[in-house]
Write an enzyme that holds these catalytic residues in place. Structure first.
Site, PDB file in Angstrom:
ATOM      1  N   TYR A  38       0.828  -1.215   0.000  1.00  0.00           N
ATOM      2  CA  TYR A  38       0.000   0.000   0.000  1.00  0.00           C
ATOM      3  C   TYR A  38       0.859   1.261   0.000  1.00  0.00           C
ATOM      4  CZ  TYR A  38       1.465  -0.063   4.842  1.00  0.00           C
ATOM      5  OH  TYR A  38       2.249  -0.090   5.961  1.00  0.00           O
ATOM      6  N   GLY A  39       2.190   1.095   0.091  1.00  0.00           N
ATOM      7  CA  GLY A  39       3.072   2.247   0.297  1.00  0.00           C
ATOM      8  C   GLY A  39       4.103   2.402  -0.805  1.00  0.00           C
ATOM      9  N   THR A  40       5.362   2.492  -0.372  1.00  0.00           N
ATOM     10  CA  THR A  40       6.440   2.790  -1.314  1.00  0.00           C
ATOM     11  C   THR A  40       6.751   1.638  -2.262  1.00  0.00           C
ATOM     12  OG1 THR A  40       8.097   2.019   0.256  1.00  0.00           O
ATOM     13  CG2 THR A  40       7.535   4.365   0.341  1.00  0.00           C
ATOM     14  N   LEU A  41       6.153   0.457  -2.019  1.00  0.00           N
ATOM     15  CA  LEU A  41       6.409  -0.682  -2.912  1.00  0.00           C
ATOM     16  C   LEU A  41       5.430  -0.728  -4.085  1.00  0.00           C
ATOM     17  CD1 LEU A  41       7.076  -3.437  -0.196  1.00  0.00           C
ATOM     18  CD2 LEU A  41       8.782  -2.496  -1.769  1.00  0.00           C
ATOM     19  N   GLU A 113      11.837  -4.246   5.145  1.00  0.00           N
ATOM     20  CA  GLU A 113      10.835  -3.519   5.930  1.00  0.00           C
ATOM     21  C   GLU A 113      11.128  -3.556   7.434  1.00  0.00           C
ATOM     22  OE1 GLU A 113       9.003  -1.592   4.490  1.00  0.00           O
ATOM     23  OE2 GLU A 113       8.562  -2.356   2.511  1.00  0.00           O
TER      24      GLU A 113
HETATM   25  N1  PCA Z   1       6.408  -0.429   2.177  1.00  0.00           N
HETATM   26  C1  PCA Z   1       5.371  -1.375   2.415  1.00  0.00           C
HETATM   27  C2  PCA Z   1       4.806  -0.965   3.730  1.00  0.00           C
HETATM   28  C3  PCA Z   1       4.952   0.507   3.723  1.00  0.00           C
HETATM   29  C4  PCA Z   1       6.031   0.746   2.720  1.00  0.00           C
HETATM   30  O1  PCA Z   1       6.454   1.802   2.353  1.00  0.00           O
HETATM   31  C5  PCA Z   1       4.328  -1.269   1.330  1.00  0.00           C
HETATM   32  O2  PCA Z   1       4.532  -0.581   0.322  1.00  0.00           O
HETATM   33  O3  PCA Z   1       3.258  -1.863   1.504  1.00  0.00           O
END
Ligand code: PCA
Length: 187
Positions: A38-41, A113
């Site tokens: 949900y984030g930077t990935l 992570e």
């Molecule tokens: N990386 C993981 C968790 C938050 C982040 O930046 C993601 O993208 O889901």
């Protein structure tokens, strides 16, 4: 004197040798895991490329998805890191993407992570959105079907984090101005 202990152990030893050699031969698809990011990935975000670096393992996009419960998704800390807080019922339904990853990629992501100090890998229930049809080695979830996957949620958080602004869709480059500080750019 009875020495049957070692005799009884023999079949177990033989079975475990056979099992471990079979395990080595299993196709990697058997060890694939679904992960919700949900984030930077996510696509277009600063760490997306890490999922497609073959030295980290293998990842395949399956579908976009939405959590079935609301969660606070906040951007916190000096590096503007996105964290989903494990407080169901607060915040928004969170948008993200489901990937199928192999064991090597899962290990890489856990390490990247900072599991378990920073994030914990928990199971989340999702509603699958647009699917991309048949993908190599597997079937995408049907749109609107409910699926489960792992996700990285904050292991713990500062007392003020639940009252930070929360987002339904993370974008490092959004209007909030809180652009993610990459590992490489940190002092
Ligand atoms: N990386 C993981 C968790 C938050 C982040 O930046 C993601 O993208 O889901």
């Amino acid at each position: 004197m009875r020495r049957c202990g070692s005799v009884h152990r023999l079949p177990v030893i033989v079975a475990s040798i056979i099992f471990s050699s079979l395990q080595r031969r299993l196709p990697s698809s058997v060890l694939m895991t679904h992960i919700f990011v949900y984030g930077t990935l996510k696509k277009g975000q600063p760490n997306y490329y890490r999922m497609f670096d073959s030295t980290n393992g293998k990842a395949e996009f399956l579908a976009s998805a939405l959590t079935t419960q609301k969660y606070p998704l906040v951007i916190a800390g000096e590096h503007n890191i996105p964290f989903l807080l494990n407080i169901p019922g607060r915040g928004h339904l969170v948008h993200g993407e489901i990937y199928k990853v192999d064991e090597q990629m899962l290990k890489f992501l856990d390490d990247f992570e900072g599991v378990p100090a920073m994030y914990q890998r928990t199971v989340v229930k999702l509603e699958a959105k647009e699917a991309v049809g048949q993908v190599e080695g597997g079937v995408t979830p049907a749109p609107e079907s409910i699926v489960e996957a792992f996700m990285y949620s904050a292991t713990s958080y500062q007392p003020d984090w639940p009252s930070l602004p929360c987002y339904e869709r993370y974008d490092s480059y959004g209007d909030h101005g809180l652009q993610y500080v990459t590992r490489e750019a940190r002092q």
